[in-house]
Design an enzyme around this catalytic site. Structure first.
Site, PDB file in Angstrom:
ATOM      1  N   GLU A  41      -4.781  -8.870   1.213  1.00  0.00           N
ATOM      2  CA  GLU A  41      -5.390  -8.508   2.501  1.00  0.00           C
ATOM      3  C   GLU A  41      -6.874  -8.295   2.298  1.00  0.00           C
ATOM      4  OE1 GLU A  41      -3.899  -5.074   4.695  1.00  0.00           O
ATOM      5  OE2 GLU A  41      -1.834  -5.632   4.226  1.00  0.00           O
ATOM      6  N   GLU A  55       0.818  -1.226   0.000  1.00  0.00           N
ATOM      7  CA  GLU A  55       0.000   0.000   0.000  1.00  0.00           C
ATOM      8  C   GLU A  55       0.848   1.270   0.000  1.00  0.00           C
ATOM      9  OE1 GLU A  55      -2.863  -0.083   3.178  1.00  0.00           O
ATOM     10  OE2 GLU A  55      -3.842  -1.879   2.410  1.00  0.00           O
TER      11      GLU A  55
HETATM   12  C1  BG6 Z   1      -3.984  -2.230   5.703  1.00  0.00           C
HETATM   13  C2  BG6 Z   1      -2.561  -2.273   6.131  1.00  0.00           C
HETATM   14  O1  BG6 Z   1      -4.235  -0.984   5.200  1.00  0.00           O
HETATM   15  O2  BG6 Z   1      -4.976  -2.401   6.635  1.00  0.00           O
HETATM   16  C3  BG6 Z   1      -2.331  -2.831   7.526  1.00  0.00           C
HETATM   17  O3  BG6 Z   1      -1.735  -2.916   5.200  1.00  0.00           O
HETATM   18  C4  BG6 Z   1      -3.434  -2.422   8.455  1.00  0.00           C
HETATM   19  O4  BG6 Z   1      -1.060  -2.432   7.967  1.00  0.00           O
HETATM   20  C5  BG6 Z   1      -4.754  -2.953   7.912  1.00  0.00           C
HETATM   21  O5  BG6 Z   1      -3.226  -2.800   9.779  1.00  0.00           O
HETATM   22  C6  BG6 Z   1      -5.968  -2.656   8.764  1.00  0.00           C
HETATM   23  O6  BG6 Z   1      -6.153  -1.305   8.941  1.00  0.00           O
HETATM   24  P1  BG6 Z   1      -6.114  -0.632  10.364  1.00  0.00           P
HETATM   25  O7  BG6 Z   1      -5.869   0.799  10.101  1.00  0.00           O
HETATM   26  O8  BG6 Z   1      -7.429  -0.890  10.992  1.00  0.00           O
HETATM   27  O9  BG6 Z   1      -4.994  -1.267  11.091  1.00  0.00           O
END
Ligand code: BG6
Length: 462
Positions: A367, A168
């Site tokens: 993800e 990202e």
């Molecule tokens: C993604 C990232 O954007 O989302 C992670 O690659 C992140 O690092 C995950 O933890 C979840 O988002 P957040 O902000 O709730 O941790």
């Protein structure tokens, strides 16, 4: 077994994480400081419940136990990142041998458990010294990254076949230079554009270096958070708003990484508003010649936009939002904890777009996940019964399956994340893992979704 949703042979089932979010040992065995260590030391109040990155899930000491748990729930692949400031404290110069030992052990353990290690080189964690030199705004840092990436290929490329340059990359641009949720907390579009551009340069230089290692069956890619932009209506002004949002937030990285060039429309907008980054002539060739082999797709939420209600104040800082307003669609399904819309079909739309407009490049869902607050509420029989997460994963997988039926080139599905981890400024507010982690004792316990995932991984479908 008769399965309704059967996935292709060799499909990756697993999860993803990042170094700073799980390793802990932030000041141990020679690790240098990164921007998270530093920002927390000067502004701990910016972090949920004042919790910083020094201990997190303590993977640094518990990786053997964790990898066994991965194996137990059917992982055949796992994506993690290397901490640049652990491997090369200060960002350039000597290699930290303790770090080499640690990452070697992790890789070997994964392989010994038949889990394919997928390595990512950068997940939001710039070494502090390099940030002090201007971070991605500075081309010297781009060169330092190329050296770091090459060292990683040299050290671990004999066993690791699948590599990613960045996770990202737009997030540090947004967080650090536009919307103030990452250090260095700057609000300045032109600087943001330089950071974005130099990140692409760093990426292509790493790809170029990777090719020289001739890693057998080696592949390199980039992981992008592709957020489809849906217009409020088919009205031409709404459509144009969605198109511009797409240019800023998706195509700014997707096009150079996969097609080897920037979208002309984006260049025209930046030029018109005097926001183009500084470039060098030879960069374009480099971008053109170093496109990726595969793409990681992170998908959490869609972006819904509409034409602007009011003209922007011309004296306010230039922002992507000068061209669209965010649109709250009535009746949208929400994850109230994270404040993100849940729209499962988005994953299908992304894959169809990759098929249609990006040569059906090989990709995987790198993800996808659901962050929930206070999950202890759902403990029954001593473990968290996260049926909501099972539902979330299942509905996304159904759409992914549909994309595969339409011949989209999708290779796997990774949940964010394996075990509850430290989520940047949200620290431990929302939990995402298959495995819950007691933040005091660090005890790991499977959630219901872990048992469920084991079944679908073992059956290659459901
Ligand atoms: C993604 C990232 O954007 O989302 C992670 O690659 C992140 O690092 C995950 O933890 C979840 O988002 P957040 O902000 O709730 O941790």
């Amino acid at each position: 077994m008769d399965l309704q949703y059967k996935f292709p042979e060799g499909f990756w089932w697993g999860s993803a994480t990042s170094a700073t979010q799980i390793e802990g040992a932030a000041n141990e065995e020679g690790k240098g400081k990164n921007i998270w260590d530093y920002w927390y030391s000067i502004e701990s109040n910016r972090f949920f419940e004042n919790i910083g990155p020094e201990i997190t899930s303590d993977f640094y000491h518990k990786y053997e136990e964790d990898i066994k748990l991965m194996k137990e729930i059917g992982h055949n692949s796992f994506r993690l990142s290397i901490s640049w400031s652990r491997l090369i404290p200060g960002g350039r110069g000597n290699i930290n041998l303790e770090a080499v030992k640690f990452y070697n052990n992790v890789i070997d353990q994964l392989l010994a458990n038949d889990i394919e290690p997928i390595l990512n080189l950068f997940h939001f964690d710039m070494p502090l010294e390099l940030q002090n030199e201007g971070g991605w705004e500075n081309r010297e840092v781009v060169e330092a990254y190329k050296v770091y990436a090459s060292e990683c290929f040299r050290l671990f490329g004999d066993r690791v076949k699948t590599w990613f340059t960045f996770n990202e990359p737009i997030v540090p641009v947004e967080g650090g230079y536009l919307y103030n949720f990452h250090y260095p907390n700057v609000v300045d579009f032109k600087r943001a554009a330089q950071v974005a551009y130099n990140t692409i340069l760093a990426h292509v230089k790493a790809v170029e270096s990777f090719r020289t290692f001739n890693i057998e069956k080696g592949k390199i890619g980039i992981i992008l958070n592709l957020t489809p932009s849906y217009p409020r209506s088919q009205n031409s002004a709404d459509l144009e708003a969605a198109n511009i949002a797409d240019l800023f937030f998706n195509r700014s990285f997707l096009d150079p990484a996969v097609l080897g060039q920037y979208p002309q429309e984006l260049i025209c907008i930046l030029e018109k508003y005097g926001q183009l980054p500084i470039t060098q002539k030879e960069d374009l060739e480099l971008i053109k010649n170093n496109t990726v082999d595969l793409l990681g797709v992170n998908y959490y939420q869609p972006r819904r936009v509409k034409a602007k209600e009011n003209l922007p104040n011309p004296y306010s800082p230039f922002m992507p939002e000068w061209f669209f307003d965010n649109y709250e669609m009535p009746g949208r399904k929400m994850n109230p904890y994270r404040g993100w819309e849940i729209y499962e079909k988005g994953i299908y739309d992304i894959m169809i777009n990759l098929k249609k407009n990006y040569g059906n490049i090989e990709s995987f869902v790198s993800e996808n996940g659901l962050g929930v607050e206070n999950e202890e509420r759902f403990i029954k029989d001593s473990y968290i019964q996260d049926d909501y997460r099972i539902e979330f994963i299942k509905e996304h997988l159904k759409w992914l399956h549909k994309a595969i039926e339409k011949e989209c080139n999708v290779k796997g599905y990774h949940l964010w994340t394996f075990m509850d981890n430290w989520s940047w400024t949200n620290a431990y507010k929302n939990r995402y893992g298959f495995v819950s982690v007691d933040i005091n004792t660090k005890k790991r316990t499977f959630k219901k979704s872990a048992y469920w995932f084991k079944e679908i991984a073992n059956n290659n479908g459901f």
